[in-house]
Design an enzyme around this catalytic site. Structure first.
Site, PDB file in Angstrom:
ATOM      1  N   ASN A 154      65.291  18.748  67.432  1.00  0.00           N
ATOM      2  CA  ASN A 154      65.868  18.489  68.901  1.00  0.00           C
ATOM      3  C   ASN A 154      67.421  18.798  68.758  1.00  0.00           C
ATOM      4  OD1 ASN A 154      67.054  17.781  71.412  1.00  0.00           O
ATOM      5  ND2 ASN A 154      66.345  15.772  71.076  1.00  0.00           N
ATOM      6  N   TRP A 155      68.007  20.006  68.988  1.00  0.00           N
ATOM      7  CA  TRP A 155      69.444  20.098  68.819  1.00  0.00           C
ATOM      8  C   TRP A 155      70.038  19.460  69.937  1.00  0.00           C
ATOM      9  CZ3 TRP A 155      69.588  25.980  67.171  1.00  0.00           C
ATOM     10  CH2 TRP A 155      68.978  26.388  65.874  1.00  0.00           C
ATOM     11  N   LYS A 156      69.416  18.814  70.864  1.00  0.00           N
ATOM     12  CA  LYS A 156      70.249  17.868  71.747  1.00  0.00           C
ATOM     13  C   LYS A 156      71.388  19.077  72.300  1.00  0.00           C
ATOM     14  CE  LYS A 156      69.201  13.868  69.252  1.00  0.00           C
ATOM     15  NZ  LYS A 156      69.422  12.436  69.432  1.00  0.00           N
ATOM     16  N   HIS A 174      62.533  12.371  76.970  1.00  0.00           N
ATOM     17  CA  HIS A 174      63.501  12.041  76.015  1.00  0.00           C
ATOM     18  C   HIS A 174      64.369  10.539  76.304  1.00  0.00           C
ATOM     19  CE1 HIS A 174      66.424  12.011  72.564  1.00  0.00           C
ATOM     20  NE2 HIS A 174      65.713  12.574  71.960  1.00  0.00           N
ATOM     21  N   GLU A 220      67.202   9.909  76.018  1.00  0.00           N
ATOM     22  CA  GLU A 220      68.687  10.306  76.149  1.00  0.00           C
ATOM     23  C   GLU A 220      68.459  10.677  78.057  1.00  0.00           C
ATOM     24  OE1 GLU A 220      69.677  12.767  73.017  1.00  0.00           O
ATOM     25  OE2 GLU A 220      69.761  11.035  71.631  1.00  0.00           O
ATOM     26  N   GLU A 246      59.523   7.297  69.787  1.00  0.00           N
ATOM     27  CA  GLU A 246      60.923   7.374  69.207  1.00  0.00           C
ATOM     28  C   GLU A 246      61.505   6.076  69.826  1.00  0.00           C
ATOM     29  OE1 GLU A 246      62.425  11.444  68.697  1.00  0.00           O
ATOM     30  OE2 GLU A 246      62.771  10.824  70.928  1.00  0.00           O
ATOM     31  N   GLY A 285      69.581   8.188  66.753  1.00  0.00           N
ATOM     32  CA  GLY A 285      70.875   8.529  66.316  1.00  0.00           C
ATOM     33  C   GLY A 285      71.673   7.534  65.893  1.00  0.00           C
ATOM     34  N   SER A 317      66.086   8.768  63.858  1.00  0.00           N
ATOM     35  CA  SER A 317      66.891   8.876  62.401  1.00  0.00           C
ATOM     36  C   SER A 317      65.950   9.314  61.494  1.00  0.00           C
ATOM     37  CB  SER A 317      67.577   7.494  62.380  1.00  0.00           C
ATOM     38  OG  SER A 317      68.748   7.110  63.224  1.00  0.00           O
ATOM     39  N   GLY A 353      66.167  14.687  65.388  1.00  0.00           N
ATOM     40  CA  GLY A 353      67.406  14.851  66.139  1.00  0.00           C
ATOM     41  C   GLY A 353      68.571  15.440  65.134  1.00  0.00           C
ATOM     42  N   GLY A 354      69.561  14.490  64.719  1.00  0.00           N
ATOM     43  CA  GLY A 354      70.690  15.017  64.028  1.00  0.00           C
ATOM     44  C   GLY A 354      70.522  15.640  62.687  1.00  0.00           C
TER      45      GLY A 354
HETATM   46  C1  PEP Z   1      65.828  12.693  68.707  1.00  0.00           C
HETATM   47  O1  PEP Z   1      66.750  13.384  69.536  1.00  0.00           O
HETATM   48  O2  PEP Z   1      64.620  12.788  69.417  1.00  0.00           O
HETATM   49  C2  PEP Z   1      66.043  12.108  67.634  1.00  0.00           C
HETATM   50  C3  PEP Z   1      64.912  11.232  67.157  1.00  0.00           C
HETATM   51  O3  PEP Z   1      67.267  11.769  67.212  1.00  0.00           O
HETATM   52  P1  PEP Z   1      67.837  11.360  65.920  1.00  0.00           P
HETATM   53  O4  PEP Z   1      66.726  11.937  64.743  1.00  0.00           O
HETATM   54  O5  PEP Z   1      69.274  11.948  65.758  1.00  0.00           O
HETATM   55  O6  PEP Z   1      67.683   9.937  65.707  1.00  0.00           O
END
Ligand code: PEP
Length: 271
Positions: A13-15, A101, A103, A177, A183, A223, A244-245
């Protein structure tokens, strides 16, 4: 009961990162570095980068096995919804979509009911879906994590046919999640994620999903990095990761998918 061999999936997930000018090259690099035949790979860039990512992957021999996903869809197929993107509009651009998600729950006020409508809209348009659920830190600390996630799953699936996957082993996936892990650099423990995956499948069974939800892939997200992916992939109830990141970093994705590939190979050998 014979357990289905669930697929192993790593979705990135590049957000709200990358521009159309950057996204194609990043997708190509990740595709080359993650060419593990046993792992289903999905890249979810921002909407405006879908075309660039699709085209870059089509031009790259290693990219043909990488699917493109959207990070969200609207719950209606068309209408007066300024700034929104519907599931049917993604035809030819994406074959997967993330819904719910945290966010978006946080920033766009998405409720379980709305997320359920998005989920059904995405499935109706033929998109493979990743439904995100997860508790807040106060819920985990207060021993309510399982109760909260059970409520989310039931709320999102209310009115949905338990045959949501439509016979496609990749049609419907859940990503657990925990919000406090997204994040933050603070990941859940593998054992906690596995316990939650078991609880989610219990909810799916109670909702009437065939095989007690045993054929629904469940990913962990929060994470995830090369340093901790093994802890999750070692859990038989976890079928991969929503990243994500770290999904913006080719070295990280290479190591994450390589570790996921070991699990995919072990599952294939045991089947
Ligand atoms: C996500 O965006 O779904 C996520 C899990 O982000 P991160 O890996 O950065 O925690």
């Amino acid at each position: 009961m014979i357990r289905p061999m669930r697929p192993v999936i790593v979705a990135g997930n590049w957000k709200m990162h990358t521009t159309p000018a950057e996204a194609g090259e990043l997708a190509r690099t990740i595709a080359r570095r993650t060419n593990e035949p046993g792992v289903v790979r999905v890249l979810c860039p921002p909407f405006v980068c879908l075309t660039a990512v699709r085209d870059a992957l089509a031009d790259e021999p290693a990219g043909r096995g990488v699917a493109v996903g959207a990070q969200n869809v609207h719950h209606e197929p068309a209408g007066a919804y300024t700034g929104e993107i519907s599931a049917p509009m993604l035809a030819g651009l994406a074959t997967w979509a993330i819904v719910g998600h945290s966010e978006r729950r946080r920033d766009a006020g998405e409720t379980d009911e709305l997320i359920g409508r998005k989920l059904r809209a995405a499935r109706a348009a033929g998109l493979r879906t990743i439904l995100c659920v997860g508790e807040q830190l106060a819920d985990r600390d207060g021993d309510r994590a399982i109760e909260v996630v059970d409520r989310q799953v039931r709320g999102c699936l209310a009115g949905a046919n338990p045959g949501l996957a439509g016979g496609d082993p990749l049609g419907f996936t859940i990503a657990y999640e925990p919000v406090w892990a997204i994040g933050t650099g603070r990941n859940a423990r593998g054992a906690d994620a596995a316990e939650m995956a078991g609880a989610i499948r219990g909810t799916l069974a109670a909702l009437g999903f065939a095989g007690g939800g045993e054929d629904v892939p469940i990913l962990y997200g929060g994470s995830v990095a090369s340093s901790n992916i093994a802890e999750f992939m070692a859990e038989p109830s976890i079928d991969g990761a929503l990243v994500g990141g770290a999904s913006l970093k080719p070295d990280e994705m290479a190591a994450i998918v390589a570790r996921a590939g070991l699990t995919a190979a072990a599952r294939a050998a045991a089947a």
